[in-house]
Design a protein around this motif. Structure first.
Motif, PDB file in Angstrom:
ATOM      1  N   GLY A 197       0.799  -1.216   0.000  1.00 57.80           N
ATOM      2  CA  GLY A 197       0.000   0.000   0.000  1.00 57.80           C
ATOM      3  C   GLY A 197       0.829   1.262   0.000  1.00 57.80           C
ATOM      4  N   SER A 198       2.073   1.152  -0.448  1.00 61.15           N
ATOM      5  CA  SER A 198       3.007   2.265  -0.339  1.00 61.15           C
ATOM      6  C   SER A 198       2.554   3.480  -1.126  1.00 61.15           C
ATOM      7  N   GLY A 199       2.922   4.652  -0.624  1.00 58.63           N
ATOM      8  CA  GLY A 199       2.710   5.889  -1.347  1.00 58.63           C
ATOM      9  C   GLY A 199       3.755   6.067  -2.433  1.00 58.63           C
ATOM     10  N   SER A 200       3.609   7.146  -3.185  1.00 63.98           N
ATOM     11  CA  SER A 200       4.478   7.394  -4.328  1.00 63.98           C
ATOM     12  C   SER A 200       4.937   8.837  -4.333  1.00 63.98           C
ATOM     13  N   THR A 201       6.109   9.047  -4.904  1.00 64.21           N
ATOM     14  CA  THR A 201       6.560  10.390  -5.220  1.00 64.21           C
ATOM     15  C   THR A 201       6.157  10.670  -6.663  1.00 64.21           C
ATOM     16  N   ILE A 202       5.269  11.634  -6.846  1.00 63.55           N
ATOM     17  CA  ILE A 202       4.745  11.965  -8.172  1.00 63.55           C
ATOM     18  C   ILE A 202       5.298  13.327  -8.584  1.00 63.55           C
ATOM     19  N   ARG A 203       5.881  13.374  -9.767  1.00 64.53           N
ATOM     20  CA  ARG A 203       6.419  14.632 -10.275  1.00 64.53           C
ATOM     21  C   ARG A 203       5.903  14.857 -11.705  1.00 64.53           C
ATOM     22  N   ILE A 204       5.388  16.059 -11.928  1.00 62.81           N
ATOM     23  CA  ILE A 204       4.976  16.472 -13.266  1.00 62.81           C
ATOM     24  C   ILE A 204       5.945  17.543 -13.746  1.00 62.81           C
ATOM     25  N   ARG A 205       6.659  17.228 -14.804  1.00 63.47           N
ATOM     26  CA  ARG A 205       7.674  18.122 -15.351  1.00 63.47           C
ATOM     27  C   ARG A 205       8.681  18.535 -14.290  1.00 63.47           C
ATOM     28  N   GLY A 206       9.020  17.581 -13.412  1.00 68.60           N
ATOM     29  CA  GLY A 206      10.078  17.778 -12.436  1.00 68.60           C
ATOM     30  C   GLY A 206       9.712  18.574 -11.215  1.00 68.60           C
ATOM     31  N   GLY A 207       8.485  19.056 -11.103  1.00 74.23           N
ATOM     32  CA  GLY A 207       8.124  19.910  -9.989  1.00 74.23           C
ATOM     33  C   GLY A 207       8.592  21.336 -10.224  1.00 74.23           C
ATOM     34  N   SER A 208       8.267  22.223  -9.274  1.00 70.99           N
ATOM     35  CA  SER A 208       8.563  23.645  -9.479  1.00 70.99           C
ATOM     36  C   SER A 208       9.143  24.332  -8.256  1.00 70.99           C
ATOM     37  N   SER A 209       9.401  23.604  -7.179  1.00 69.79           N
ATOM     38  CA  SER A 209       9.842  24.257  -5.953  1.00 69.79           C
ATOM     39  C   SER A 209      11.145  23.663  -5.452  1.00 69.79           C
ATOM     40  N   LEU A 210      11.828  24.439  -4.624  1.00 70.46           N
ATOM     41  CA  LEU A 210      13.087  23.984  -4.044  1.00 70.46           C
ATOM     42  C   LEU A 210      12.870  23.376  -2.666  1.00 70.46           C
ATOM     43  N   GLY A 211      12.052  24.021  -1.846  1.00 70.37           N
ATOM     44  CA  GLY A 211      11.854  23.525  -0.496  1.00 70.37           C
ATOM     45  C   GLY A 211      10.417  23.288  -0.125  1.00 70.37           C
ATOM     46  N   ALA A 212       9.470  23.875  -0.876  1.00 71.55           N
ATOM     47  CA  ALA A 212       8.058  23.610  -0.629  1.00 71.55           C
ATOM     48  C   ALA A 212       7.666  22.315  -1.340  1.00 71.55           C
ATOM     49  N   SER A 213       6.381  21.993  -1.297  1.00 66.71           N
ATOM     50  CA  SER A 213       5.926  20.744  -1.900  1.00 66.71           C
ATOM     51  C   SER A 213       6.114  20.765  -3.412  1.00 66.71           C
ATOM     52  N   ASN A 214       6.537  19.637  -3.959  1.00 69.49           N
ATOM     53  CA  ASN A 214       6.606  19.437  -5.406  1.00 69.49           C
ATOM     54  C   ASN A 214       5.549  18.455  -5.883  1.00 69.49           C
TER      55      ASN A 214
END
Length: 992
Positions: free
Chosen positions: A166-183
């Motif tokens: 049931g593991s969660g996932s790291t999802i990125r669309i076009r690499g994300g847009s932030s350095l320290g906030a949520s991506n």
């Protein structure tokens, strides 16, 4: 019309003949009459209620009643348009007072529908970068959480899922847009944006959602498509549409069962190999060797079972209300001992139309009950534990498990019995710990869409959403496990917690949709209110120690988001398409001066193929898209919901203040930033959609550029200037740019139903990012690693990719072997220090690719999916922190090593841990799934089918990376991971 004149009129002049024809035609076609008839389903002959009947070129129209009957005033020769969602639109010319009409399902049109923010569009009319994945295109296999249905399916979207059940996932669309906030992208379920923060006790934000209930995904990638969501759209949007009820009664039963195994383990010394190593390298330690032959990694893992059962029933309630009821149950044992996941879910969907189809109601109610048993990460301990020691020891007072002890002759345990700083048995740590949770989730929405009787082009929509989660957990460690020692006594421990979070939504908007002969126009404008609240109650105690430890109650400030939005779509001759949108968002996270953000967007599309070669057979579609927009970011975590306010936390009991003979807890001020504000991303997109052979083959090419400004990040601050040495600030900006390519279609299309068919879909993405500005141009050292204290292996520096690796350049001898502790003096000052470290690669891939193949022959079907990642590097922290000969002795006991130590013969960890020797190219090709099925027709009746299938998940990984798996979290740092299972699945799908 032809008329035959009698002999009486035969002598009239031709002029009189023409006049007679005109008068007759006017009498026949100029008369207003009542037209009536019945509209039915072409496949079943059932009446169709709610079909729109419109007099072409006017706003005059009506809808069919429950029995499919309609009645409308028209003239002879007028044209009536019959349209219904999911069916082909047809036009008929009025030639009599009765016209019965049969509509056929428009499967191609259904596939083209794309859900976007606060509405829908079609692939043909889309102006932004939007991808739609429907159920027919989903990934196959052991899919436990919804996001894995589209892993590798969409260009620009990467999904990294862990190995836990049931593991969660790291999802990125076009690499994300932030350095320290949520991506993380914004996820919207049936119009309800959900919280990106999972409740404590749950596996992930999507683990409580049954993938079997998903109808389609829409992925909004560029700002012109996402800006309608404003404050949370910088990282893209994933819109999930669940399955809805249909008129026709049908039952769908899905069942599967599978077995999972560990595909591989880390290569460490076996017991015999380790004895030889100790004899050669440290003969003085031979007396510490045991007599067992234990493979500790094998001992902490097991073969695991997984099963899925889903039952859905759909049809019409009371012959009027399309409905769907479903229940599902998922059981998944983890590979790691004691790890378990269970989900029980149910959903109800009602979709009635009322008042002659003027009011459309959509009610979606979902409930789930998730049970977990979490297993602590013992991979590192299992890698290092002495393989010559046994798992069990019948003489052990620690529950029969081997532990490093110095038991006195009297057999009484005291503080001297355990060997100081020795590791504890990893199997005992798993089996003597009971970490369980129960998560209840109730979510859904009610959407009312009313089309005004006096102006059908105008409709009002109200969407009410609700998402409530409650988790209760208990963590208990046996009093027989040394982990719970207290002042030399083994007493056990227990901690209980209750977590709660709720999300309520109110959307209200007006939509005006006007279709003309050449000019189409629609306008949507509205208001959105969303509120999130949560709290956490934790009670921790040592068992049998008297009074309970004081519980802790954390109540996070409510997060409120308010949005005002508008969007218009303009189409001229179906060739020129323009979309304009604007959103003004407010967040309670920031002060009044910085609370509001403005997010405009614009997109233009040009149907080039319709302009220049509308009759072309080869190139059937060619569309140019251009987009621009601004999106925002304010997601910096629940703990930072009100940084602009003065906040205090209660100090520890040891820091109480005594006043008047009474001890009082101390209130400690927390970090405060009154100037924190929105992070904004400006994005540009240019794309071309193409299709060949009447769109048998379709695809797209997109180029994008994003610039994120006022980056939110947890950064250092000057000593004495605030109540902490770090906190969230706006510190700079960085850019992302890339190219996406996608193509797919029917490679082989048989004219016969039982012939060979082959559908292939491929996508590829290239992305690069670069930091443009940081506060005071100061580097940020990031990427904590194991091995030593306070070491970091990554850096954020202007001009480079975020989280680039920051290492020493290894020096090699004449034989090509690395010299321990020898690094290049890059600045030429004859001193090796941090100034000689350099930036080398990063954990983000340059190129990602995905491929899905679907083949069918007669009743057989074969599906396989692949993913590839190129150019990503991994820092092998397992080797850098553990493959040194001096670690054979771990304090007063022995410790195993990775066999790679024989490649280097390194001895001392601090001397080598920052070497670029441990940087490895982790490019890979993965065969995610292979599925083979066979379908039996006419099982129960002429409409029933039974499909039997078998599949293999996590089939093969091709890579040069020496570690366990090249696909790691933490921006490319491998410090052991929960292994991803290889699963063999058998299943059946019965439909009738």
């Amino acid at each position: 019309m032809k008329m035959k004149l009698t002999k009486t009129y035969s002598n009239f002049s031709p002029f009189l003949s023409l006049m007679a024809m005109f008068v007759f035609s006017a009498a026949a076609f100029g008369q207003t009459v009542t037209i009536s008839g019945v509209v039915t389903d072409g496949a079943t002959a059932d009446p169709l209620p709610g079909v729109s009947v419109v007099l072409k070129g006017t706003s005059t129209g009506t809808s069919t009643d429950f029995d499919g009957n309609y009645q409308i005033e028209a003239n002879m020769g007028d044209v009536l348009i019959f349209s219904y969602i999911g069916f082909e639109r047809i036009e008929i010319t009025v030639t009599s007072t009765n016209h019965n009409v049969s509509l056929n399902e428009d499967l191609q049109r259904l596939d083209e529908v794309v859900v976007i923010g606060y509405g829908t569009t079609t692939v043909k009319d889309a102006t932004g970068s939007v991808a739609s994945i429907t159920a027919e295109e989903f990934n196959q296999g052991n899919i436990v959480t919804p996001e894995n249905l589209l892993n590798g399916r969409v260009a620009g979207v990467s999904i990294n899922t862990g190995g836990e059940p049931g593991s969660g996932s790291t999802i990125r669309i076009r690499g994300g847009s932030s350095l320290g906030a949520s991506n993380d992208p914004l996820i919207v379920i049936d119009g309800l944006p959900i919280d990106n923060v999972s409740i404590g006790g749950s596996r992930s934000i999507l683990s409580t959602i049954n993938p079997n209930e998903i109808e389609s995904f829409s992925v909004l990638k560029d700002a012109s498509a996402t800006a309608i969501y404003g404050s949370r759209a910088s990282n893209g949007v994933i819109i999930i549409s669940t399955k809805k009820g249909k008129r026709e009664l049908s039952v769908d039963l899905n069942m599967s069962i599978g077995s999972s195994v560990v595909p591989n383990t880390l290569d460490v010394f076996s017991a015999d190999e380790y004895r030889q190593l100790v004899s050669n390298e440290r003969p003085d330690l031979v007396p510490l060797l045991g007599n067992a032959k234990t493979r500790w990694q094998d001992e902490i893992y097991r073969s695991a079972l997984t099963s899925n059962q889903n039952l859905s029933i759909q049809g019409s309630l009371l012959k009027k209300v399309p409905a769907r009821l479903s229940i599902g149950r998922t059981l998944q044992d983890g590979l790691r001992l004691t790890s378990e996941f269970e989900r029980n879910s149910g959903s109800l969907s009602l979709n009635p139309n009322m008042f002659n189809d003027h009011l459309k109601v959509s009610l979606n109610v979902n409930g789930s009950f998730e049970k977990n048993r979490f297993a602590p990460g013992e991979e590192g301990n299992a890698i290092r534990f002495d393989p010559t020691q046994p798992v069990y020891d019948e003489k052990s007072p620690f529950g029969g498990y081997f532990q490093y002890t110095n038991i006195n002759d009297d057999g009484v345990l005291d503080e001297n019995d355990l060997v100081g700083l020795a590791p504890f048995n990893p199997v005992a740590n798993l089996l003597q710990r009971n970490d369980i949770s129960e998560v209840k989730r109730f979510y859904g929405n009610l959407k009312l869409d009313y089309s005004f009787h006096f102006l059908p082009e105008l409709s009002a929509v109200v969407n009410l959403g609700y998402d409530e989660q409650r988790a209760e957990g208990d963590v208990k460690v046996s009093n027989l496990n040394p982990l719970t020692q207290n002042d030399g006594s083994i007493v056990g421990s227990e901690s209980n917690y209750t977590n709660y979070q709720k999300n309520v939504l109110l959307d209200g908007y007006l939509r005006y949709d006007k279709d003309g002969d050449r000019f189409d126009f629609d306008l949507t404008t509205g208001y959105s209110f969303q509120k999130f609240d949560s709290n956490q109650y934790t009670s921790g105690e040592l068992l049998d120690d008297g009074a309970d430890t004081a519980p802790v109650l954390n109540i996070d400030p409510d997060l409120v988001l308010i949005g005002l939005f508008a969007r218009t779509n303009i189409s001229w001759a179906d060739k020129y398409l323009l979309t304009l949108s604007y959103r003004r968002d407010g967040t309670s996270r920031f002060s009044e001066d910085n609370r509001w953000g403005n997010f405009p967007a614009a997109a233009f599309a040009w149907q080039i193929s319709d302009e220049f070669f509308p009759e072309a057979r080869g190139l059937s579609t060619l569309k140019l898209r251009l987009g621009w927009g601004i999106t925002g970011q304010q997601d910096i975590g629940r703990a930072n919901s009100a940084l602009f306010r003065s906040r205090y936390v209660q100090g520890l009991p040891a820091s109480q203040y005594q006043f008047g003979g009474v001890n009082y807890p101390v209130g400690i001020p927390s970090f405060r930033n009154e100037n924190i504000k929105w992070e904004e991303t400006v994005a540009y997109n240019a794309g071309i959609d193409f299709g060949f052979a009447e769109d048998r083959i379709t695809g797209s090419i997109d180029a994008f550029y994003k610039e994120s400004k006022d980056l939110l990040a947890n950064a250092d601050i000057s000593d004495g200037s605030n109540f902490s040495n770090s906190g969230f600030q706006n510190i700079g900006n960085f850019t992302s740019q890339g190219i996406e390519f996608a193509i797919g279609g029917d490679v082989v299309e048989s004219a016969e139903n039982d012939g060979f068919n082959w559908v292939l879909n491929y996508n590829a993405t290239y992305i690069e990012t670069e930091i443009q500005e940081l506060a005071l141009d100061q580097d940020q050292l990031v990427g904590d690693i194991g091995g030593g204290v306070g070491n970091t292996i990554q850096i954020n520096r202007v001009g480079y990719t975020p989280y680039s690796f920051y290492v020493y350049r290894q020096v090699y001898n004449a034989q090509g072997n690395p010299i321990e502790g020898a690094y290049a003096d890059l600045n030429g000052d004859n001193i090796i220090n941090n100034d000689d470290r350099y930036i080398f690669k990063n954990g983000a891939p340059d190129i990602t690719m995905g491929l899905l193949s679907n083949m069918g022959y007669k009743s057989f079907d074969l599906t396989f999916s692949l993913r590839a990642s190129l150019g990503n590097y991994v820092y092998n922290n397992v080797n850098s922190a553990g493959a040194q000969l001096n670690l054979i002795q771990n304090n007063s006991v022995l410790s195993n090593l990775p066999v790679t130590v024989t490649d280097t013969n390194f001895t001392n960890t601090p001397d080598v841990i920052l070497s670029d020797y441990y940087m490895e190219n982790a490019s890979f090709l993965k065969v995610d799934n292979i599925s083979l099925g066979y379908t039996f027709d006419d099982v129960l009746n002429s409409r029933s089918t039974l499909r039997l299938f078998s599949s293999v998940q996590n089939v093969l990984t091709i890579t040069n990376y020496s570690g366990l798996d090249p696909e790691v979290f933490d921006n490319g740092i491998d410090n052991t991971i929960y292994p991803r299972a290889r699963t063999i699945l058998l299943g059946a799908n019965l439909r009738f």
